[in-house]
Enzyme design. Structure first.
Site, PDB file in Angstrom:
ATOM      1  N   LEU A 114       0.821  -1.209   0.000  1.00 57.79           N
ATOM      2  CA  LEU A 114       0.000   0.000   0.000  1.00 57.79           C
ATOM      3  C   LEU A 114       0.854   1.257   0.000  1.00 57.79           C
ATOM      4  CD1 LEU A 114      -2.787  -1.121   2.497  1.00 57.79           C
ATOM      5  CD2 LEU A 114      -3.022  -0.784   0.027  1.00 57.79           C
ATOM      6  N   ASN A 115       2.126   1.131   0.366  1.00 61.20           N
ATOM      7  CA  ASN A 115       3.028   2.286   0.300  1.00 61.20           C
ATOM      8  C   ASN A 115       3.202   2.784  -1.131  1.00 61.20           C
ATOM      9  OD1 ASN A 115       3.829   2.598   3.113  1.00 61.20           O
ATOM     10  ND2 ASN A 115       4.912   0.653   2.882  1.00 61.20           N
ATOM     11  N   ARG A 117       1.085   3.570  -3.148  1.00 59.75           N
ATOM     12  CA  ARG A 117       0.130   4.636  -3.460  1.00 59.75           C
ATOM     13  C   ARG A 117       0.778   6.013  -3.354  1.00 59.75           C
ATOM     14  NH1 ARG A 117      -5.709   3.655  -0.759  1.00 59.75           N
ATOM     15  NH2 ARG A 117      -6.247   4.912  -2.584  1.00 59.75           N
ATOM     16  N   ASP A 133      -9.711   5.720  -4.005  1.00 58.62           N
ATOM     17  CA  ASP A 133      -9.985   4.301  -4.178  1.00 58.62           C
ATOM     18  C   ASP A 133     -10.784   4.064  -5.455  1.00 58.62           C
ATOM     19  OD1 ASP A 133      -8.660   3.718  -1.865  1.00 58.62           O
ATOM     20  OD2 ASP A 133     -10.458   3.437  -0.640  1.00 58.62           O
ATOM     21  N   ASN A 221      -2.237  -2.304   5.780  1.00 59.82           N
ATOM     22  CA  ASN A 221      -3.219  -1.326   6.221  1.00 59.82           C
ATOM     23  C   ASN A 221      -2.475  -0.066   6.669  1.00 59.82           C
ATOM     24  OD1 ASN A 221      -5.582  -0.093   7.296  1.00 59.82           O
ATOM     25  ND2 ASN A 221      -6.381  -2.100   7.909  1.00 59.82           N
ATOM     26  N   CYS A 222      -3.224   1.011   6.897  1.00 58.43           N
ATOM     27  CA  CYS A 222      -2.745   2.183   7.642  1.00 58.43           C
ATOM     28  C   CYS A 222      -1.866   3.140   6.848  1.00 58.43           C
ATOM     29  CB  CYS A 222      -2.011   1.771   8.918  1.00 58.43           C
ATOM     30  SG  CYS A 222      -2.973   0.707  10.006  1.00 58.43           S
ATOM     31  N   GLU A 223      -1.758   2.995   5.535  1.00 61.74           N
ATOM     32  CA  GLU A 223      -0.954   3.963   4.779  1.00 61.74           C
ATOM     33  C   GLU A 223      -1.561   5.356   4.872  1.00 61.74           C
ATOM     34  OE1 GLU A 223      -4.158   3.149   1.846  1.00 61.74           O
ATOM     35  OE2 GLU A 223      -3.151   2.034   3.432  1.00 61.74           O
ATOM     36  N   ASP A 224      -2.898   5.438   4.963  1.00 57.50           N
ATOM     37  CA  ASP A 224      -3.540   6.740   5.089  1.00 57.50           C
ATOM     38  C   ASP A 224      -3.220   7.378   6.436  1.00 57.50           C
ATOM     39  OD1 ASP A 224      -4.953   4.755   6.391  1.00 57.50           O
ATOM     40  OD2 ASP A 224      -6.927   5.429   5.721  1.00 57.50           O
TER      41      ASP A 224
END
Length: 336
Positions: A114-115, A117, A133, A221-224
């Site tokens: 996810l990094n 992104r 998304d 998870n948690c990139e945001d």
């Protein structure tokens, strides 16, 4: 050679030249020489980065990408495909369909991290970047309004979906939650941010930031949340919530609604249950606990809690806008 074989060959040929050929990243996206001169970036448009993963959502992704591409405010749309197991032929067909709009490109990511992104990309030619998304639809007027709000708050994160952190005093640990009157975390369902924050997230911060990005990979998870940490640590202010006239989150059964900025909603039924079920956040069970663990780990590694609260929201009408904290007082966000 049979007709189906010829068609398959043509599609695969198109795929390798349209997907791999359009990749503009160097081997090291953090190489300073690979970064664009900020003076060459456009201020009147925005680049849209859509994260794609599920093959069942491809029709929706194509529709959303095409809608963004038709906006005069959008310079280009980059579809970041993060599922390494997707067959090449499927991506070739997707690339071919997207190529009907010259401003849309498909980039196959090297991993499902996810990094990715937030990797800096030399193909981004604007100061403003939208991270979103592939299952969230916003009405065109609200999208354009959010871009204008960012233009007046360029150091802030701007978007329509927020959450909050809090301290559980009984357990003495940080938690991930929702507060009706304040927020500190803007979600990547729709997040407008400054181009250079991509570099700060991916390339700066030293060993601590490396470990925080590893936490994102470990948790998937948690990139945001981490991007909110990065931005708040630099600006010492929270994100800005914008009210949408209409927003639909296809990937989260809890948000299976149309929402207007007056707070009204209309329950909707989705015909394609697969669209809902593949959403990462639709598996409610341990979701909040996992994200709370991310907050605790980021706090431990950074050595401080940078997240700051925002209050209220900006709406596209007279007499209401977001309130932010400054010097212990609430002021209008555009004056903070």
């Amino acid at each position: 050679m049979e007709m189906n074989q010829i068609r398959t060959f043509v599609i695969l040929f198109f795929f390798f030249f349209s997907v791999y050929g359009l990749r503009t990243l160097s081997d090291d996206p953090c190489d300073p020489k690979a970064q664009r001169d900020p003076r060459t970036l456009r201020s009147d448009q925005i680049t849209v980065l859509i994260n794609g993963y599920s093959e069942s959502r491809i029709p929706l992704l194509q529709s959303l990408a095409a809608t963004y591409a038709t906006s005069p405010l959008v310079s280009s749309v980059l579809v970041l495909w993060g599922n390494p197991s997707t067959p090449a032929q499927t991506l070739a067909q997707l690339a071919q369909n997207l190529s009907l709009h010259h401003s849309i490109s498909l980039l196959r990511q090297s991993s499902n991290s996810l990094n990715n992104r937030f990797l800096p990309r030399s193909s981004i030619g604007t100061h403003a970047v939208l991270i979103c998304d592939d299952d969230v639809e916003i009405d065109h007027e609200s999208f354009e309004f959010a871009v204008r709000v960012w233009g007046s708050n360029r150091d802030r994160l701007i978007g329509f979906f927020v959450r909050s952190h809090d301290l559980d005093l009984s357990r003495k640990e940080w938690i991930y939650t929702v507060h009706p009157e304040k927020y500190s975390i803007l979600l990547t369902k729709f997040m407008i941010l400054r181009n250079d924050y991509l570099f700060k997230y991916s390339c700066n911060g030293g060993p601590a930031m490396v470990e925080m990005r590893r936490t994102v990979d470990r948790m998937s998870n948690c990139e945001d949340i981490l991007m909110n940490f990065v931005v708040a640590d630099e600006t010492n202010v929270g994100p800005v919530l914008v009210g949408a006239k209409w927003a639909r989150d296809y990937g989260d059964a809890r948000n299976d609604v149309d929402v207007d900025h007056d707070g009204g909603d209309q329950r909707l039924g989705l015909k394609d249950e697969g669209v809902k079920e593949v959403g990462l956040s639709s598996r409610r069970g341990e979701h909040r606990k996992r994200r709370g663990k991310c907050i605790m780990e980021f706090h431990r590694l950074m050595g401080r809690m940078p997240l700051r609260f925002g209050y209220g929201k900006v709406v596209n009408s007279v007499g209401e806008q977001a309130l932010c904290e400054k010097g212990g007082h609430l002021v209008f966000c555009d004056k903070s």
